[in-house]
Design an enzyme around this catalytic site. Structure first.
Site, short mmCIF file in Angstrom:
data_model
loop_
_atom_site.label_atom_id
_atom_site.label_comp_id
_atom_site.label_asym_id
_atom_site.label_seq_id
_atom_site.Cartn_x
_atom_site.Cartn_y
_atom_site.Cartn_z
N LYS A 22 0.78 -1.18 -0.19
CA LYS A 22 0.03 0.11 0.12
C LYS A 22 0.95 1.16 -0.16
O LYS A 22 1.99 1.32 0.55
CB LYS A 22 -0.98 0.03 1.04
CG LYS A 22 -1.73 -1.18 0.91
CD LYS A 22 -2.97 -1.04 2.24
CE LYS A 22 -3.98 0.35 2.21
NZ LYS A 22 -4.66 0.26 1.01
N GLU A 51 6.15 -10.16 3.81
CA GLU A 51 7.52 -9.68 4.24
C GLU A 51 7.45 -8.09 4.32
O GLU A 51 7.01 -7.53 3.38
CB GLU A 51 8.49 -9.91 2.90
CG GLU A 51 8.60 -11.51 2.91
CD GLU A 51 7.55 -12.20 1.88
OE1 GLU A 51 6.80 -11.58 0.97
OE2 GLU A 51 7.53 -13.22 1.89
N GLN A 72 -2.31 -4.39 -1.42
CA GLN A 72 -3.35 -4.72 -2.17
C GLN A 72 -3.21 -5.79 -3.19
O GLN A 72 -2.33 -5.94 -3.93
CB GLN A 72 -3.69 -3.44 -3.24
CG GLN A 72 -4.91 -3.61 -3.97
CD GLN A 72 -5.41 -2.45 -5.02
OE1 GLN A 72 -4.31 -1.68 -5.37
NE2 GLN A 72 -6.46 -2.18 -5.25
N TYR A 83 -1.08 -24.87 -8.89
CA TYR A 83 -0.32 -25.03 -7.58
C TYR A 83 -0.84 -26.43 -6.71
O TYR A 83 0.18 -27.08 -6.14
CB TYR A 83 -0.23 -23.77 -6.71
CG TYR A 83 0.75 -23.81 -5.56
CD1 TYR A 83 1.99 -22.97 -5.97
CD2 TYR A 83 0.69 -23.82 -4.24
CE1 TYR A 83 3.12 -22.92 -5.18
CE2 TYR A 83 1.54 -23.90 -3.40
CZ TYR A 83 2.79 -23.46 -3.74
OH TYR A 83 3.98 -23.32 -2.78
#
Length: 184
Positions: A108, A134, A153, A166
């Site tokens: 952000k 992180e 975001q 995945y």
């Protein structure tokens, strides 16, 4: 295509893509979070792991992380990140990515303009879990990060499903809960 608010809402409410889901932006007196026009502002939980220089002979090795180099904190309001330091956090929201949606996560601007850099790798099709976040303090001063408020975001991109998701490849970070350290 980039998903707009109404498509994100449908995936979140009818297909459990985001839980808990905040339908609309919460902005008053907080770093904003919730559904926006073309994304979702996720929140950071009050759980953090902070790197500490107090461990002798310790090296940050992504192939074999020394957990002694990190101190765990649980906070109600905020954490102070030491100057030129780094912490790990996690999202409040649990994400369950559809097989045809990839998400890119961007820090952000409220934090970026304060010298606080947020990094998250893409949320791949078929991945699910809490997002490990992180956070770097690039300033020479201590920096506040507010728990239970917006941190980044999430922008959702929809396309054809990949041949192998995945989930199909049984990714090493599948179903992660809490703060997940590096795995080889």
């Amino acid at each position: 295509m980039i998903l707009p608010d109404h498509k994100i809402r449908t995936l979140a409410t009818e297909h459990d893509m985001i839980d808990p889901f905040v339908d609309g932006q919460v902005r008053e007196d907080v770093v904003s979070y919730g559904l926006s026009s073309f994304g979702y502002d996720m929140r950071v939980a009050g759980e953090f792991r902070v790197f500490t220089p107090n461990i002798h002979n310790s090296v940050v090795d992504p192939k074999e992380i020394d957990e002694r180099a990190m101190v765990e904190y649980e906070v109600d309001d905020h954490i102070l990140i030491p100057p030129n330091s780094y912490v790990l956090g996690r999202s409040i929201e649990y994400f369950e990515m559809p097989s045809d949606v990839l998400a890119i996560v961007l820090g952000k601007s409220t934090y970026a303009r304060s010298g606080i850099i947020v990094n998250v790798t893409p949320l791949e099709p078929g991945w699910e879990g809490h997002v490990t976040i992180e956070v770097s303090n690039a300033t020479p001063l201590p920096a506040k990060v507010y728990a239970n408020e917006g941190i980044a975001q999430v922008v959702f991109l929809q396309g054809e499903p990949p041949e192998i998701s995945y989930a199909d490849k049984k990714g090493k970070y599948q179903h992660q809960e809490g703060i997940t350290l590096p795995k080889l």
